[in-house]
Every structure is written in structure tokens, then in C-alpha cells.
Design a protein around this motif. Sequence first.
Motif, PDB file in Angstrom:
ATOM      1  N   GLU A  47      31.131  35.337  33.049  1.00 36.98           N
ATOM      2  CA  GLU A  47      32.123  36.416  33.059  1.00 36.98           C
ATOM      3  C   GLU A  47      33.276  36.099  34.004  1.00 36.98           C
ATOM      4  N   ASN A  48      32.962  35.599  35.206  1.00 36.04           N
ATOM      5  CA  ASN A  48      34.013  35.248  36.162  1.00 36.04           C
ATOM      6  C   ASN A  48      34.908  34.135  35.620  1.00 36.04           C
ATOM      7  N   THR A  49      34.306  33.180  34.919  1.00 32.19           N
ATOM      8  CA  THR A  49      35.089  32.094  34.324  1.00 32.19           C
ATOM      9  C   THR A  49      36.026  32.623  33.248  1.00 32.19           C
ATOM     10  N   LEU A  50      35.514  33.536  32.416  1.00 30.09           N
ATOM     11  CA  LEU A  50      36.346  34.127  31.361  1.00 30.09           C
ATOM     12  C   LEU A  50      37.481  34.960  31.950  1.00 30.09           C
ATOM     13  N   ILE A  51      37.177  35.683  33.039  1.00 29.95           N
ATOM     14  CA  ILE A  51      38.218  36.487  33.693  1.00 29.95           C
ATOM     15  C   ILE A  51      39.279  35.580  34.298  1.00 29.95           C
ATOM     16  N   SER A  52      38.846  34.514  34.988  1.00 27.40           N
ATOM     17  CA  SER A  52      39.787  33.596  35.639  1.00 27.40           C
ATOM     18  C   SER A  52      40.681  32.901  34.622  1.00 27.40           C
ATOM     19  N   SER A  53      40.120  32.594  33.452  1.00 30.61           N
ATOM     20  CA  SER A  53      40.900  31.890  32.425  1.00 30.61           C
ATOM     21  C   SER A  53      41.801  32.818  31.630  1.00 30.61           C
ATOM     22  N   MET A 224      31.297  41.092  48.570  1.00 30.60           N
ATOM     23  CA  MET A 224      31.718  40.020  47.663  1.00 30.60           C
ATOM     24  C   MET A 224      30.891  38.744  47.810  1.00 30.60           C
ATOM     25  N   GLY A 225      29.870  38.754  48.654  1.00 31.40           N
ATOM     26  CA  GLY A 225      29.122  37.529  48.896  1.00 31.40           C
ATOM     27  C   GLY A 225      29.782  36.720  50.009  1.00 31.40           C
ATOM     28  N   THR A 226      29.421  35.462  50.119  1.00 38.00           N
ATOM     29  CA  THR A 226      29.975  34.621  51.180  1.00 38.00           C
ATOM     30  C   THR A 226      31.349  34.092  50.792  1.00 38.00           C
ATOM     31  N   LEU A 227      32.125  33.725  51.806  1.00 40.18           N
ATOM     32  CA  LEU A 227      33.458  33.185  51.550  1.00 40.18           C
ATOM     33  C   LEU A 227      33.375  31.838  50.829  1.00 40.18           C
ATOM     34  N   LYS A 228      32.329  31.065  51.114  1.00 40.46           N
ATOM     35  CA  LYS A 228      32.172  29.751  50.484  1.00 40.46           C
ATOM     36  C   LYS A 228      31.988  29.871  48.974  1.00 40.46           C
ATOM     37  N   SER A 229      31.355  30.950  48.546  1.00 38.04           N
ATOM     38  CA  SER A 229      31.058  31.112  47.122  1.00 38.04           C
ATOM     39  C   SER A 229      32.046  32.034  46.414  1.00 38.04           C
ATOM     40  N   MET A 230      33.179  32.327  47.023  1.00 42.42           N
ATOM     41  CA  MET A 230      34.130  33.255  46.425  1.00 42.42           C
ATOM     42  C   MET A 230      34.701  32.686  45.120  1.00 42.42           C
ATOM     43  N   GLU A 231      34.998  33.588  44.191  1.00 41.81           N
ATOM     44  CA  GLU A 231      35.566  33.215  42.903  1.00 41.81           C
ATOM     45  C   GLU A 231      36.703  34.165  42.566  1.00 41.81           C
ATOM     46  N   PHE A 232      37.738  33.623  41.940  1.00 42.46           N
ATOM     47  CA  PHE A 232      38.881  34.454  41.575  1.00 42.46           C
ATOM     48  C   PHE A 232      38.477  35.529  40.571  1.00 42.46           C
ATOM     49  N   GLY A 233      37.574  35.172  39.660  1.00 36.67           N
ATOM     50  CA  GLY A 233      37.126  36.136  38.663  1.00 36.67           C
ATOM     51  C   GLY A 233      36.439  37.336  39.277  1.00 36.67           C
ATOM     52  N   SER A 234      35.561  37.111  40.256  1.00 35.17           N
ATOM     53  CA  SER A 234      34.861  38.221  40.905  1.00 35.17           C
ATOM     54  C   SER A 234      35.825  39.080  41.722  1.00 35.17           C
ATOM     55  N   LEU A 235      36.843  38.437  42.307  1.00 36.30           N
ATOM     56  CA  LEU A 235      37.856  39.187  43.056  1.00 36.30           C
ATOM     57  C   LEU A 235      38.648  40.098  42.126  1.00 36.30           C
ATOM     58  N   LEU A 236      39.090  39.543  41.009  1.00 34.16           N
ATOM     59  CA  LEU A 236      39.854  40.332  40.045  1.00 34.16           C
ATOM     60  C   LEU A 236      39.002  41.447  39.449  1.00 34.16           C
TER      61      LEU A 236
END
Length: 251
Positions: A47-53, A224-236
Motif C-alpha cells: 500500500e505504501n509503495t502504491l501511495i508513493s508511486s 509512525m514507527g522508527t525514523l530509520k524505517s520511515m516511508e513516504f507512503g505511510s507519511l502521506l
Amino acid sequence: MGLGNEVQKILSWTSVCGNLVLHLVWLILHLIINVWYSVLGIARMVENTLISSGLLKSYNAVNISKVRYLAVVIDSEEARETSKVLELLCWLASVSLKSICLYDREGVLKKSQTAIIEGLNKSQKAIVEGSDHGTLVEKHVDLEFVSFADSKPAVAKAANLLFAKHYASTKPEKPNFTESDMSEALQAVGYGGPEPDLLLVYGPVRCHMGFPAWRIRYTEIVHMGTLKSMEFGSLLKAIHKFTKVHQNYGQ
């Protein structure tokens, strides 16, 4: 004696079989839970990948006007990774967020304030200069840096101000302090600040890590979890979900 030995053997065998069954059930449940969380993790990643793309069209038009002020709480150890902090800020700027508060408990971000601001400005300029279409414009972002030092001492200073103003006088009647009185006192001693609409927490624990409590009375908090594992999709996704929520404010 023979009968007693037989009974004891049966009881012992029953106990062993019971333990084996319980252990097998525990292993099966553990396997089911692991598989379930693995499936959820894969689904979240897809889902995060689809959101980011940009393939999920519903996330392409986020009503960012509902997030007038955003706060980001980062674990102090992870806040030392300036490159990750800059990457996060660039993501936030890319969705047109203008006012951002950065917080960590130990003040690591405050100490890196100059480097973060310079790095963000360079990143913004690089994006604009690298555009082939000329449609991107440099986005100005207002940053506020806060630490735990802005929390407990602020309350003490505000309390001293209220005491000097109302209780150190010779007036016989002493007022009962209200929320507005405390807010005005905090503002007077320089620790007011706007209340974030949304607070994103990056770190191993699900708490605001000492962020000034008087500034998050009506704030939506999302881990949001750890900063190391952050993803643009989860942020959006977190921002989009907040913009779709209707908030009721009590009196």
C-alpha cells in the motif's frame, strides 16, 4: 502396589501428553500470529509503495489546509541522523506543509538547527534547479525547534508569574486559576506557541516523549514507527487520514 504403579504411570503419561498438546497449540497459535503480522506487513508495504508511486488516486489530492501546524516528535538517538531528518522535512515540504515543529527530548535537533535549515534550503534549491518543466517553485518552510527544556521550566516560570501577580499581593480574595489564565501566563513568559493539528511520533515508544502538554490539548497523535524505517507512503497516508477525520471539540 502394582495398581498404584499403573495409576502413577497413567497419570505421568497423561501429564506428558497434555504438555505436548499445549506446546503444540502454542506453536500453532504463534505461527498463525506470525503469519498474520507478516501478511499485514506485506500489505502495508504494498500500500505504501502504491501511495508513493501515485497509483492510488485518492491520496494524490490531500486537503493540506486542515494541517495548519504540524509537529514531529523524534527519538533523541534517531534525531542524530540529520540526513534522515532532512529527508523527512523534504517530504513534508513536497506536500506543501508550511509550518513544522521539530521536537526531541534531549535537544539534539535544537543543536543541529543551523545545519538542518541550511540542508533543507539546499535540498529545496536542488529540486527547483533540477526540474525540466520549470513548474516547481522553492517552498518556504517555517521551522520551530523544541526540546524538553521548553516544557517543565516553562510551567515553573508561568506559575511564578501567576503567583507574583495574584498571590503575592495584599488582596484578601485569591482567584481560582483557569486554563486561559495558564495559557496567558505561558504566552507571557515566551513558551506559548501554536497548538499542532497533527503530531507524528518517530521512535520506538508510543508516547509524545515530553512534548509540551499544554500545546497538544486537541492534537491528533500518530505513531509512525522508527525514523530509520520511515516511508513516504505511510507519511502521506497518516496526513490523508487526519484530513478525513471530523473532530468534535467539547466545551
